[in-house]
Design an enzyme around this catalytic site. Structure first.
Site, PDB file in Angstrom:
ATOM      1  N   THR A   2      14.372  -4.466  -5.307  1.00  0.00           N
ATOM      2  CA  THR A   2      13.189  -4.358  -6.140  1.00  0.00           C
ATOM      3  C   THR A   2      11.882  -4.968  -6.107  1.00  0.00           C
ATOM      4  O   THR A   2      11.766  -5.805  -5.152  1.00  0.00           O
ATOM      5  CB  THR A   2      13.839  -4.734  -7.528  1.00  0.00           C
ATOM      6  OG1 THR A   2      12.956  -4.216  -8.906  1.00  0.00           O
ATOM      7  CG2 THR A   2      14.170  -6.103  -7.770  1.00  0.00           C
ATOM      8  N   GLY A 157       4.784  -0.569  -4.868  1.00  0.00           N
ATOM      9  CA  GLY A 157       5.461   0.736  -5.021  1.00  0.00           C
ATOM     10  C   GLY A 157       4.779   1.722  -3.793  1.00  0.00           C
ATOM     11  O   GLY A 157       5.635   2.658  -3.454  1.00  0.00           O
ATOM     12  N   CYS A 160       6.545  -0.298  -0.354  1.00  0.00           N
ATOM     13  CA  CYS A 160       7.875  -0.729  -0.151  1.00  0.00           C
ATOM     14  C   CYS A 160       8.697   0.488  -0.547  1.00  0.00           C
ATOM     15  O   CYS A 160       8.852   0.935  -1.761  1.00  0.00           O
ATOM     16  CB  CYS A 160       8.028  -2.049  -1.000  1.00  0.00           C
ATOM     17  SG  CYS A 160      10.033  -2.489  -0.951  1.00  0.00           S
ATOM     18  N   THR A 163      10.757   0.078  -3.919  1.00  0.00           N
ATOM     19  CA  THR A 163      10.290  -0.031  -5.189  1.00  0.00           C
ATOM     20  C   THR A 163       9.365   1.160  -5.447  1.00  0.00           C
ATOM     21  O   THR A 163       8.721   2.000  -4.781  1.00  0.00           O
ATOM     22  CB  THR A 163       8.824  -1.223  -4.871  1.00  0.00           C
ATOM     23  OG1 THR A 163       9.666  -2.270  -4.531  1.00  0.00           O
ATOM     24  CG2 THR A 163       8.334  -1.426  -6.142  1.00  0.00           C
TER      25      THR A 163
END
Length: 176
Positions: A2, A157, A160, A163
């Protein structure tokens, strides 16, 4: 994994996280809430790592907050001690980011309680990307803490694979 980001700026502390839960290379859930309020809404907390482990740590940390009347640093140190020495807890794979009006901290299973520089926390698989983005925005703009957290999570986001763009964001006035 995350991405969790927290920024202190202009009288506010803001913490945000993405919503992706992955199992291996498969996305299992896209709208998990990895940031929440603890201790009567006075503490922001986020986790990176195994979800079940994080919920165990949230419960233990909230217990420490109750025991120490909401004193964030004391509760964090006591959780870190317990986490390091308790056999069942020592196997947990997660990290916690916690913040209130007084401090922002990272708590790890190694017994570390770290107050990062410049009021910026970024952790998890996208933490490096988010930290770079938030650091640049803190240095070169006058954006609010919330805008910095939103932008840093968005950049993480974009880069990754663990994410996503489903953000949960909590904020608290430092005067509370």
């Amino acid at each position: 994994m995350t991405t969790i980001v927290s920024v202190r700026r202009h009288g506010k502390v803001v913490m945000g996280g993405d919503g992706q839960v992955s199992l291996g290379n498969t996305v299992m859930k896209g709208n998990a809430k990895k940031v929440r309020r603890l201790y009567h809404g006075q503490v922001l907390a986020g986790f990176a790592g195994a979800t079940a482990d994080a919920f165990t740590l949230f419960e233990r940390f909230e217990g420490q907050l109750e025991k120490h009347q909401g004193h964030l640093v004391r509760a964090a140190v006591e959780l870190a001690k317990e986490w390091r020495t308790d056999r069942s807890l020592s196997r947990l794979e997660a990290m916690l980011a916690v913040a209130n009006k007084d401090a922002s901290l990272i708590i790890t299973g190694n017994g570390d309680v770290v107050e990062p520089e410049h009021g910026l926390i970024a952790m998890g698989s996208g933490g490096g990307y988010a930290q770079a983005a938030a650091s640049a925005l803190l240095k070169k703009t006058d954006l609010s803490a919330r805008e910095i957290v939103e932008t840093a999570l968005g950049i993480a986001g974009d880069i990754c694979v663990f994410t996503n763009h489903n953000q949960t964001i909590e904020e608290q006035d430092l005067a509370e």
